[in-house]
Design a protein around this motif. Sequence first.
Motif, PDB file in Angstrom:
ATOM      1  N   TRP A  29       0.617  -1.254   0.069  1.00 43.28           N
ATOM      2  CA  TRP A  29      -0.068   0.022   0.071  1.00 43.28           C
ATOM      3  C   TRP A  29       0.872   1.521   0.117  1.00 43.28           C
ATOM      4  O   TRP A  29       0.412   2.220  -0.260  1.00 43.28           O
ATOM      5  N   ALA A  30       2.047   1.096   0.251  1.00 43.33           N
ATOM      6  CA  ALA A  30       3.145   2.226   0.360  1.00 43.33           C
ATOM      7  C   ALA A  30       4.439   1.670  -0.165  1.00 43.33           C
ATOM      8  O   ALA A  30       4.760   0.511   0.443  1.00 43.33           O
ATOM      9  N   HIS A  31       5.126   2.533  -0.608  1.00 41.83           N
ATOM     10  CA  HIS A  31       6.609   2.437  -1.082  1.00 41.83           C
ATOM     11  C   HIS A  31       7.255   3.470  -0.175  1.00 41.83           C
ATOM     12  O   HIS A  31       6.964   4.448  -0.145  1.00 41.83           O
ATOM     13  N   TYR A  32       8.399   2.995   0.239  1.00 45.66           N
ATOM     14  CA  TYR A  32       9.173   4.008   1.310  1.00 45.66           C
ATOM     15  C   TYR A  32      10.722   3.905   0.733  1.00 45.66           C
ATOM     16  O   TYR A  32      11.164   3.084   0.194  1.00 45.66           O
ATOM     17  N   ARG A  33      11.350   5.222   0.925  1.00 50.57           N
ATOM     18  CA  ARG A  33      12.855   5.343   0.424  1.00 50.57           C
ATOM     19  C   ARG A  33      13.520   5.956   1.726  1.00 50.57           C
ATOM     20  O   ARG A  33      13.144   6.980   2.074  1.00 50.57           O
ATOM     21  N   GLY A  49      11.741  -0.049  -0.032  1.00 51.32           N
ATOM     22  CA  GLY A  49      10.835  -1.444   0.117  1.00 51.32           C
ATOM     23  C   GLY A  49       9.237  -0.859   0.327  1.00 51.32           C
ATOM     24  O   GLY A  49       8.993   0.227   0.170  1.00 51.32           O
ATOM     25  N   GLY A  50       8.697  -2.230   0.493  1.00 50.21           N
ATOM     26  CA  GLY A  50       7.050  -1.908   0.373  1.00 50.21           C
ATOM     27  C   GLY A  50       6.231  -2.128   1.635  1.00 50.21           C
ATOM     28  O   GLY A  50       6.981  -2.659   2.596  1.00 50.21           O
ATOM     29  N   ILE A  51       5.337  -1.479   1.984  1.00 48.75           N
ATOM     30  CA  ILE A  51       4.517  -1.620   3.235  1.00 48.75           C
ATOM     31  C   ILE A  51       3.292  -2.196   3.133  1.00 48.75           C
ATOM     32  O   ILE A  51       2.589  -1.439   2.217  1.00 48.75           O
ATOM     33  N   ALA A  52       3.026  -3.295   3.679  1.00 42.72           N
ATOM     34  CA  ALA A  52       1.663  -3.746   3.390  1.00 42.72           C
ATOM     35  C   ALA A  52       0.477  -3.179   4.329  1.00 42.72           C
ATOM     36  O   ALA A  52       0.891  -2.380   5.319  1.00 42.72           O
ATOM     37  N   VAL A  53      -0.678  -3.536   4.004  1.00 44.16           N
ATOM     38  CA  VAL A  53      -1.683  -2.839   4.772  1.00 44.16           C
ATOM     39  C   VAL A  53      -1.799  -3.172   6.149  1.00 44.16           C
ATOM     40  O   VAL A  53      -1.952  -2.342   7.252  1.00 44.16           O
ATOM     41  N   PHE A  54      -1.286  -4.341   6.622  1.00 42.58           N
ATOM     42  CA  PHE A  54      -1.225  -4.623   7.914  1.00 42.58           C
ATOM     43  C   PHE A  54      -0.457  -3.750   8.871  1.00 42.58           C
ATOM     44  O   PHE A  54      -0.538  -3.973  10.147  1.00 42.58           O
ATOM     45  N   GLN A  55       0.781  -3.349   8.079  1.00 41.27           N
ATOM     46  CA  GLN A  55       1.745  -2.512   8.700  1.00 41.27           C
ATOM     47  C   GLN A  55       1.583  -1.041   9.006  1.00 41.27           C
ATOM     48  O   GLN A  55       2.137  -0.400   9.657  1.00 41.27           O
ATOM     49  N   LEU A  56       0.395  -0.471   8.302  1.00 43.26           N
ATOM     50  CA  LEU A  56       0.115   0.939   8.436  1.00 43.26           C
ATOM     51  C   LEU A  56      -1.008   0.959   9.358  1.00 43.26           C
ATOM     52  O   LEU A  56      -1.758   0.388   9.967  1.00 43.26           O
ATOM     53  N   GLU A  57      -1.061   2.222  10.078  1.00 45.55           N
ATOM     54  CA  GLU A  57      -2.009   2.831  10.949  1.00 45.55           C
ATOM     55  C   GLU A  57      -3.454   2.647  10.488  1.00 45.55           C
ATOM     56  O   GLU A  57      -3.641   3.060   9.203  1.00 45.55           O
TER      57      GLU A  57
END
Length: 158
Positions: A29-33, A49-57
């Motif tokens: 759901w998100a990419h970070y650098r 890397g990428g962030i899944a929906v489970f890892q987001l607030e």
Amino acid sequence: MTRKVALVAGCALVVAGFVLALLALAVPWAHYRLAVDVPVDGADLDHSGGIAVFQLELGWWYVLALFGVLGLVAGAAAATGSAARGAGVAALAVGVASMFLASLVGARAAGASVDTVMSGIAMVDVRATRGPGVGYGIAAPLMLALGAALLSVRTQRN
């Protein structure tokens, strides 16, 4: 619209919504650098890397709402008469809430960027962008809820 058309169209929408729900849960759901520039010793860091929906607030709230829509779809498909119609209406309401949650989670993920920060002797730069999972996450509850609404009108009125 005949009941057979409602049944076929509802099943097609539910299958498409289920595929979109699987994609929403599997795709980032998100990419970070993250870039850290340390002038001493050349210990620079550049990671993405990428962030899944489970890892987001609020991500787990979205997952629970999506599972709620899936349960209401099953209720609309299995029930008859007014119970099926009630499950269809409830699926529409929970689907709209799920779409709102997906939009909110995606906006918070993209808004969590930090510009360059001086931290002692290091410069830290964190950037986040929306990933493709947000689009799937918004579309999945809509398709599932519309499919449930169509499945709920397939039986005779009691």
